[in-house]
Design an enzyme around this catalytic site. Structure first.
Site, PDB file in Angstrom:
ATOM      1  N   ASP A 252      -9.136   0.743   1.279  1.00 33.64           N
ATOM      2  CA  ASP A 252      -9.014   0.828   0.015  1.00 33.64           C
ATOM      3  C   ASP A 252     -10.265   0.557  -0.672  1.00 33.64           C
ATOM      4  O   ASP A 252     -11.034   1.495  -1.596  1.00 33.64           O
ATOM      5  CB  ASP A 252      -7.773   0.341  -0.689  1.00 33.64           C
ATOM      6  CG  ASP A 252      -6.605   1.044  -0.388  1.00 33.64           C
ATOM      7  OD1 ASP A 252      -6.797   1.963   0.611  1.00 33.64           O
ATOM      8  OD2 ASP A 252      -5.574   0.708  -0.794  1.00 33.64           O
TER       9      ASP A 252
ATOM     10  N   ASP B  73       0.918  -1.311   0.002  1.00 30.17           N
ATOM     11  CA  ASP B  73       0.112   0.126   0.289  1.00 30.17           C
ATOM     12  C   ASP B  73       0.900   1.352   0.138  1.00 30.17           C
ATOM     13  O   ASP B  73       1.635   1.267   0.819  1.00 30.17           O
ATOM     14  CB  ASP B  73      -0.969  -0.189   1.047  1.00 30.17           C
ATOM     15  CG  ASP B  73      -1.834   1.073   1.384  1.00 30.17           C
ATOM     16  OD1 ASP B  73      -2.724   1.341   0.471  1.00 30.17           O
ATOM     17  OD2 ASP B  73      -1.787   2.116   2.089  1.00 30.17           O
TER      18      ASP B  73
ATOM     19  N   THR C  81      -2.639   5.473  -4.224  1.00 30.11           N
ATOM     20  CA  THR C  81      -1.509   6.302  -3.548  1.00 30.11           C
ATOM     21  C   THR C  81      -0.119   5.872  -4.167  1.00 30.11           C
ATOM     22  O   THR C  81       0.670   6.671  -4.090  1.00 30.11           O
ATOM     23  CB  THR C  81      -1.548   5.699  -2.071  1.00 30.11           C
ATOM     24  OG1 THR C  81      -1.622   4.407  -1.969  1.00 30.11           O
ATOM     25  CG2 THR C  81      -2.796   6.503  -1.251  1.00 30.11           C
ATOM     26  N   THR C  82      -0.094   4.661  -4.676  1.00 34.62           N
ATOM     27  CA  THR C  82       1.166   4.290  -5.358  1.00 34.62           C
ATOM     28  C   THR C  82       1.387   5.312  -6.394  1.00 34.62           C
ATOM     29  O   THR C  82       2.352   5.698  -7.015  1.00 34.62           O
ATOM     30  CB  THR C  82       1.418   2.940  -5.391  1.00 34.62           C
ATOM     31  OG1 THR C  82       0.955   1.993  -4.150  1.00 34.62           O
ATOM     32  CG2 THR C  82       2.634   2.351  -6.067  1.00 34.62           C
TER      33      THR C  82
END
Length: 542
Positions: free
Chosen positions: A405, A74, A107-108
């Protein structure tokens, strides 16, 4: 010839002071060199995250200073856990956190995209283009990219009865997580939990009503959705009933103990009679408190504080089940779920302040002595709890993050039900649109727009590389097919199913997530390109 005399300073013992030229003298970089240093730091951080992108992305082991091990892919968790000293690297952490807070997913991708944009900007700076012109071109390209995504977005139709499309999107999100083996079950839990608390008419989801809790033991398949509240407590006395039907709950933040003066005090007991008087006084006060609870009609007490064995024994004698040491957040959630009021004093108790639930039961797990309290059939039926099971703490922590998520992705679709296609299809589509728009611009910003187009290709390139394909060949083939067939659904076949059509592969991403990625990454890159010096602030002692 006499040797020259060397004069040097001495201390009181005759030892010379040795003066060494400062070896590690700090130099301040300014202008273009400072911007290049910032870009180098951002590229390093983005390179760390790039290998975690996509369903075949690799996990990272994070080791805390205490030696605790965390395994995750994550992006937000990795960024928050890294101890970064560089100022621009810290900005990337804030970028990832912004994406996590606002959207919950991607987010990545947002960090990888920002790193790629800065990498492309470096080559433009080397060619003599001013950083502000690059930033202006990037903003222009971002507008084109967002418009391109909105033009190819599909609308997802769903209702409380028809949730197939929501399930597909949740499964796409879970595909790259550690829980991918149980993605069907987790996707179903994410969809059901969001729809339980969602107001579809207002397109609003109250996250406060969804609690995610976990307990070591069992497997991921044992994870369940409870229509109510689960708290990690049990009844305060082993002989109290394990189940309370038609519960009328007194939610207290006052302790079961005799009142004490707030000032410093001292009580001298010099005889047995005085001790017995004190004991009788305490007992009388305990019974008064219990009577006040019973008089208002409560048949279950949930208390934020503890109570001693005497109070516990009296509660058992008066057939009043009780739960002690319940934390503040859990207390608030119980109050919301049962439509009760948190009561700070016994004198304030009244029947209308009691929470109501159909059944409160204590649950044991397998052969262990672990017990938890489940409050079901609450007055406010919208409150739900996801109860995660797993073989160890690491699995549970990662499952919680994955579930968060997935819940965020479903929430985004409730707010805006438009989707674009995953597997890099959306980025390739935007890249093609930006490159086409750059050919129609006469100003120097066209170079920045082409750089933005090349940076967008970093996402499908990383997906292809992490999936074991030849990245450049795979991207060139998919990009050519998108241009020739005018089909924005074509992406990287990460799972190796032999089909590049992301619609048939059921790989969806919410439009709001992709749009936010582009906007946040562009804003951060503009900020970095405008920073040409870092000045450390020091407090000056007068």
């Amino acid at each position: 010839m006499a040797e020259p005399q060397v004069a040097y300073a001495q201390d009181e013992y005759g030892r010379p002071f040795i003066v060494v030229r400062e070896q590690g003298r700090k130099t301040r970089a300014q202008g273009v060199q400072a911007i290049k240093n910032h870009i180098a730091a951002a590229k390093t951080v983005a390179g760390i995250l790039k290998t975690s992108l996509g369903p075949r992305g690799l996990d990272k082991i994070l080791i805390s200073p205490d030696g605790d091990i965390q395994v995750t892919n994550d992006g937000a968790t990795i960024m928050n856990s890294m101890e970064l000293e560089h100022q621009i690297a810290k900005l990337l952490v804030q970028l990832s956190k912004s994406q996590d807070d606002e959207i919950g997913d991607g987010t990545t991708g947002v960090v990888v995209l920002a790193g790629a944009l800065l990498e492309q900007a470096e080559s433009l700076i080397d060619r003599g283009i001013h950083p502000i012109r690059i930033a202006d071109g990037y903003e222009r390209a971002c507008t084109v990219a967002v418009e391109a995504l909105e033009s190819v977005a599909d609308t997802v139709d769903f209702s409380k009865e028809n949730v197939d499309e929501l399930m597909k999107t949740a499964k796409t999100c879970l595909g790259s997580k550690i829980v991918s083996k149980a993605s069907d079950k987790f996707a179903r839990i994410a969809v059901d939990s969001v729809l339980s608390v969602a107001d579809l008419a207002r397109r609003d989801v109250d996250f406060e009503l969804i609690k995610v809790d976990g307990k070591v033991g069992g497997s991921l398949e044992d994870t369940s959705l409870v229509q109510g509240v689960v708290i990690d407590k049990d009844m305060s006395h082993p002989q109290m009933p394990r189940t309370v039907h038609d519960a009328r709950i007194a939610i207290l933040t006052c302790p079961f103990e005799p009142p004490r003066p707030k000032t410093k005090h001292k009580l001298d007991i010099t005889s047995v009679e005085e001790y017995r008087k004190l004991e009788e006084y305490e007992r009388q006060k305990f019974e008064e408190m219990i009577q006040k609870v019973k008089d208002c009609g409560a048949n279950l007490v949930i208390c934020q504080w503890g109570f001693d064995d005497e109070a516990n024994h009296l509660l058992l004698q008066h057939e009043l089940p009780a739960v002690r040491w319940v934390g503040g957040p859990e207390l608030e959630l119980i109050a919301i779920a049962t439509n009760g009021r948190i009561v700070p004093r016994f004198e304030d108790l009244s029947p209308e302040k009691l929470g109501r639930a159909g059944v409160v039961r204590e649950v044991s797990f397998g052969t262990t002595s672990d017990k938890m309290l489940v409050i079901e059939e609450c007055a406010n039926t919208r409150a739900v709890t996801v109860f995660v099971r797993g073989s160890n703490k690491m699995i549970i922590d990662e499952a919680k993050r994955a579930l968060h998520d997935a819940i965020c992705v479903v929430r985004n679709l409730v707010v805006d039900n438009r989707v674009v296609y995953g597997g890099g299809a959306a980025e390739i589509c935007a890249s093609v649109a930006v490159a086409k728009a750059a050919d129609e611009i006469a100003s120097i910003e066209q170079y920045a727009m082409r750089a933005f187009s090349a940076a967008l290709d970093a996402i499908p390139l990383a997906l292809a590389e992490n999936s074991g394909y030849s990245p450049i060949e795979t991207l060139a083939e998919v990009r050519a097919r998108q241009v020739n067939e005018s089909d924005a659904k074509l992406g990287i076949d990460c799972m190796g199913v032999g089909d590049n059509d992301m619609k048939r592969c059921r790989v969806f991403d919410p439009l709001v997530s992709k749009r936010q990625q582009l906007l946040l990454a562009t804003q951060l890159v503009r900020a970095v390109l405008k920073i040409d010096d870092v000045i450390e602030q020091h407090s000056i002692d007068e």
